[in-house]
Design a protein around this motif. Structure first.
Motif, mmCIF file in Angstrom:
data_model
loop_
_atom_site.group_PDB
_atom_site.id
_atom_site.type_symbol
_atom_site.label_atom_id
_atom_site.label_comp_id
_atom_site.label_asym_id
_atom_site.label_seq_id
_atom_site.Cartn_x
_atom_site.Cartn_y
_atom_site.Cartn_z
ATOM 1 N N ASP A 516 -32.730 5.755 19.784
ATOM 2 C CA ASP A 516 -31.802 6.823 19.421
ATOM 3 C C ASP A 516 -32.525 8.164 19.342
ATOM 4 O O ASP A 516 -31.978 9.204 19.718
ATOM 5 C CB ASP A 516 -31.134 6.525 18.079
ATOM 6 C CG ASP A 516 -30.148 5.374 18.168
ATOM 7 O OD1 ASP A 516 -29.524 5.061 17.150
ATOM 8 O OD2 ASP A 516 -30.018 4.793 19.265
ATOM 9 N N ARG A 520 -31.904 11.380 21.697
ATOM 10 C CA ARG A 520 -31.701 12.713 21.118
ATOM 11 C C ARG A 520 -32.621 13.719 21.796
ATOM 12 O O ARG A 520 -32.224 14.839 22.113
ATOM 13 C CB ARG A 520 -32.001 12.635 19.614
ATOM 14 C CG ARG A 520 -31.952 13.962 18.863
ATOM 15 C CD ARG A 520 -32.548 13.784 17.468
ATOM 16 N NE ARG A 520 -32.491 15.014 16.702
ATOM 17 C CZ ARG A 520 -31.614 15.258 15.746
ATOM 18 N NH1 ARG A 520 -30.709 14.356 15.438
ATOM 19 N NH2 ARG A 520 -31.654 16.396 15.080
ATOM 20 N N GLU A 521 -33.849 13.269 22.065
ATOM 21 C CA GLU A 521 -34.826 14.139 22.707
ATOM 22 C C GLU A 521 -34.380 14.506 24.126
ATOM 23 O O GLU A 521 -34.463 15.659 24.546
ATOM 24 C CB GLU A 521 -36.193 13.440 22.743
ATOM 25 C CG GLU A 521 -37.330 14.276 23.288
ATOM 26 C CD GLU A 521 -37.700 15.419 22.382
ATOM 27 O OE1 GLU A 521 -37.358 15.380 21.187
ATOM 28 O OE2 GLU A 521 -38.299 16.388 22.885
ATOM 29 N N ASP A 524 -31.579 17.014 24.174
ATOM 30 C CA ASP A 524 -31.985 18.377 23.834
ATOM 31 C C ASP A 524 -32.809 19.038 24.926
ATOM 32 O O ASP A 524 -33.001 20.254 24.922
ATOM 33 C CB ASP A 524 -32.804 18.368 22.535
ATOM 34 C CG ASP A 524 -31.957 18.015 21.327
ATOM 35 O OD1 ASP A 524 -32.531 17.648 20.290
ATOM 36 O OD2 ASP A 524 -30.706 18.110 21.434
#
Length: 525
Positions: A516, A520-521, A524
């Protein structure tokens, strides 16, 4: 090289799980088996055994028996034990479902397992019912424990006057439970655990975990997860202990239940240890009943354990396992104060371990890092309908490849140092995320942390820390975090990127969901 337990092998009885747990129930019929921590409602062993028989009879009347699978989607309550063991008493297999799953996730597990019924509670019906409908179950196939219009309730089924089914169980072959696990990697898979697997792990625990009829166990870890199911519920019931249930973790309620019900054994995952060590609310409750806190599901830092031990004045122990091992393979035995809580203790009885270099496939010896391989009577039968995943995890010699990197010392004490797949390679050096997380958690202004590898501008993998600040620690910045770590680790292990977030994503068992954080990385970038 094969390493074995310092304990002698134990005899694994050739019985079903129900026989192991309830054969002597008449001798403890009046003893309290389960308490609802929220309401205080109690259930004796006699009441539990009677309800299990009635549910098994009701399921048999509905045509449920050997070869059938029944789903359970529920938080912890005393009736979870009734449903779980009622299904097994009928000869069927229970597939336990994460109570936090979405409707699609529930449907996916029900479909993969081939479930013919679903037991749930009214609060989870908005996800459970669409999932059941999606896989072709009718409203009558969905039992709502606390009742809901249009569905049978548990009370209705327990009113059955039919005979208890006479089922012949082959403990070594018949699958008792089908929890789902991602294993070492990939999509969640049905883990086929036989009656013998579960029975074996309970009796293997006997010389390691010192619990008995006077023990009061706090069960906040979910029963749908193998840790809660076996270590809390089934181990507790096997010795006549009292199991105090909680539907979810809420710190004030958690502390209240411990104080009010005087639970002396508390099983946790490391995130709870952080709260016990650092949260001011802990001082407002009488926790003197706690004798032992046992941590599992993820690595517990030695300094964090020491902080909990000092604050609460109790023993702090740690163990290790996997769903695929029913689940425990290692633990710190009671009374072994010489073993650091930073380790996972010794090998369980009846188990064999190898430590294998992931690069060469060769065994390594004492003091050397290697992937931990385990063999024993508690190791799963395999993954449901997935021979490829089974053969990738369980080799021809019966060794389960855990995917964890471990070290065994000259005294037979094992330490888990990281995951094979999660090691960060920085300029050729291996950087274990768990080591950096342990350092980060010693910072007084950090409430929680996780580390993953990310690519920098040059395409080099570097350690990135996701950090949750303590309350009133807004002055903690990225530079401060990086300096704190740099002062405590070798240069190649330094944290090079920091992001502050509200909470670290974790599984129900407390494992950091690194996938997760990686997702998320990517989102972004």
């Amino acid at each position: 090289m094969i390493f074995r337990s310092p304990f002698p092998d134990v005899v694994v009885p050739d019985v079903s799980l129900h026989e192991l747990l309830f054969a002597d129930v008449a001798e403890r019929a009046d003893r309290v088996a389960l308490i609802d921590g929220t309401s205080g409602a109690e259930m004796t062993y006699g009441q539990l055994a009677g309800a299990i028989d009635r549910l098994a009879a009701a399921l048999a009347e509905r045509g449920i028996g050997k070869g059938d699978v029944v789903g359970i989607l529920s938080p912890n309550t005393p009736y979870y034990a009734v449903v779980f063991h009622g299904i097994l008493r009928a000869g069927a297999t229970a597939t336990t479902i994460n109570a936090l799953y979405t409707a699609n996730e529930v449907a996916s597990q029900l479909a993969d397992a081939g479930a013919k019924m679903l037991f749930t509670v009214s609060v989870l019906l908005p996800n459970g019912l669409p999932a059941a409908q999606q896989v072709g179950l009718t409203d009558d196939d969905v039992v709502v424990l606390d009742g809901a219009e249009g569905h049978p309730s548990l009370t209705t089924l327990l009113a059955s006057t039919g005979p208890v089914p006479e089922v012949v169980i082959d403990p070594a072959e018949d699958v008792a439970v089908l929890p789902y696990s991602s294993g070492t990697t990939g999509k969640a898979k049905g883990v086929m655990l036989t009656h013998r697997n579960l029975v074996a792990n309970i009796v293997q625990s006997t010389p390691i975990i010192n619990i008995g009829g006077d023990t009061r166990i706090l069960a906040v870890l979910p029963f749908f997860h193998i840790y809660g199911m076996q270590v809390l519920m089934n181990n507790g019931l096997s010795v006549g202990a009292t199991v105090v249930t909680m539907p979810r973790f809420d710190l004030p309620e958690f502390l209240r239940v411990i104080a009010e019900h005087r639970t002396d054994r508390v099983y946790i995952a490391p995130p709870v240890a952080v709260a016990l060590a650092k949260h001011p609310l802990v001082d407002q409750f009488d926790l003197s009943a706690i004798d032992t806190i046992f941590s599992g599901a993820a690595p517990l830092d030695v300094d964090l354990a020491a902080a909990v031990r000092k604050r609460l004045g109790c023993k702090v122990l740690q163990g290790y396992g996997m769903t695929e091992m029913s689940p425990v393979s290692h633990a710190i035995p009671e009374g072994r104060d010489d073993i650091s809580v930073g380790t996972v203790g010794v090998i369980y009885p009846n188990m064999e371990n190898r430590f294998v270099d992931p690069a060469t496939g060769e065994d390594v010896g004492v003091g050397e890092r290697g992937e931990l391989w385990c063999r024993g009577p508690n190791v799963m039968k395999g993954y449901l309908n997935n021979e490829e995943a089974t053969s990738a995890t369980l080799d021809a010699d019966g060794f389960l490849h855990t995917g964890d990197v471990a070290v065994i010392d000259a005294d037979g004490v094992v330490s888990i140092v990281d995951r094979v797949k999660e090691l960060i390679k920085y300029k050729g050096y291996q950087v274990p995320p768990a080591e950096l997380e342990a350092v980060l958690l010693t910072h007084p202004q950090i409430a929680d942390a996780a580390v993953v590898g990310v690519l920098d501008a040059d395409g080099e993998e570097v350690p990135k820390a996701f950090v949750v600040r303590q309350a009133n620690a807004d002055d903690l910045d990225a530079a401060g975090v990086m300096t704190f770590v740099a002062d405590r680790v070798a240069p190649h292990k330094k944290v090079r990127v920091v992001e502050f977030i509200e909470a670290i994503p974790k599984s129900a068992a407390g494992k950091i969901l690194r996938k997760d954080l990686r997702a998320r990385e990517k989102a972004d970038s």
